[in-house]
Design a protein around this motif. Structure first.
Motif, PDB file in Angstrom:
ATOM      1  N   GLN A 144       0.785  37.327 -11.221  1.00  0.00           N
ATOM      2  CA  GLN A 144       0.143  36.656 -12.349  1.00  0.00           C
ATOM      3  C   GLN A 144       0.908  35.399 -12.738  1.00  0.00           C
ATOM      4  O   GLN A 144       0.315  34.385 -13.077  1.00  0.00           O
ATOM      5  CB  GLN A 144       0.058  37.599 -13.561  1.00  0.00           C
ATOM      6  N   HIS A 145       2.246  35.451 -12.689  1.00  0.00           N
ATOM      7  CA  HIS A 145       3.079  34.300 -13.047  1.00  0.00           C
ATOM      8  C   HIS A 145       3.062  33.237 -11.958  1.00  0.00           C
ATOM      9  O   HIS A 145       3.010  32.051 -12.243  1.00  0.00           O
ATOM     10  CB  HIS A 145       4.515  34.748 -13.325  1.00  0.00           C
ATOM     11  N   ASN A 146       3.145  33.659 -10.692  1.00  0.00           N
ATOM     12  CA  ASN A 146       3.164  32.726  -9.569  1.00  0.00           C
ATOM     13  C   ASN A 146       2.109  33.132  -8.541  1.00  0.00           C
ATOM     14  O   ASN A 146       2.413  33.817  -7.574  1.00  0.00           O
ATOM     15  CB  ASN A 146       4.545  32.680  -8.921  1.00  0.00           C
ATOM     16  N   ASN A 187      -1.664  29.625 -12.851  1.00  0.00           N
ATOM     17  CA  ASN A 187      -1.337  30.983 -13.272  1.00  0.00           C
ATOM     18  C   ASN A 187      -2.109  31.291 -14.549  1.00  0.00           C
ATOM     19  O   ASN A 187      -2.880  30.465 -15.036  1.00  0.00           O
ATOM     20  CB  ASN A 187       0.180  31.189 -13.410  1.00  0.00           C
TER      21      ASN A 187
END
Length: 157
Positions: free
Chosen positions: A24-26, A47
């Motif tokens: 989700q972040h990257n 993201n």
């Protein structure tokens, strides 16, 4: 045996959830790269916060970039610069969102995102910056054509 099964289940659940959060972040841990007619094209996804975080390399060592068109140069946290064995050059003052700070200039032999690789790029080492992400500023991005459509950014070189 039941305790061991629960511990194994919770361990696998934690591992899976951590991978999900990292994705989700990257979302650009792997990404689409095309090479046609001497043009390299890399497509990145936003993201969940609307940022472009991408895996790349500095001097052929893996790093994580946060694309920042508001940054004049690539800005590297001092802890990451030490791991990359980057040399500090001249101290300079830099204007940031938190005010004016002292950073150190450096030159990067190579910076790459996917198949896009540029050489001899200006950067700064920032002793005040926390975290493991490197701000990928305009000293790299100015050499590329950028096109955003929806939640996708295409970089061309």
């Amino acid at each position: 045996m039941i305790y061991l099964a629960w511990m194994l289940f919770l361990g696998l659940l934690t591992y899976g959830f951590n991978n999900y959060l990292e994705q989700q972040h990257n979302p650009n841990q792997t990404f689409d790269t095309r090479i046609e007619n001497n043009t390299v094209e890399v497509r990145l996804r936003q993201n969940r916060y609307g940022h472009y975080v991408v895996n790349g390399q500095i001097n052929h060592q893996p790093v994580t970039f946060l694309l920042d068109t508001g940054a004049t140069v690539i800005s590297i946290p001092e802890t990451i610069a030490s791991q990359l064995r980057l040399k500090k050059a001249h101290p300079v003052h830099s204007r940031t969102a938190n005010g004016i700070i002292k950073v150190f200039t450096t030159r990067l032999d190579s910076v790459s995102v996917g198949a896009i690789e540029l050489n001899n790029i200006r950067a700064t080492i920032n002793p005040h910056m926390q975290g493991t992400e490197i701000l990928l500023g305009m000293s790299f991005l100015k050499h590329l054509e950028m096109m955003q459509k929806g939640q996708e950014l295409t970089l061309r070189y």
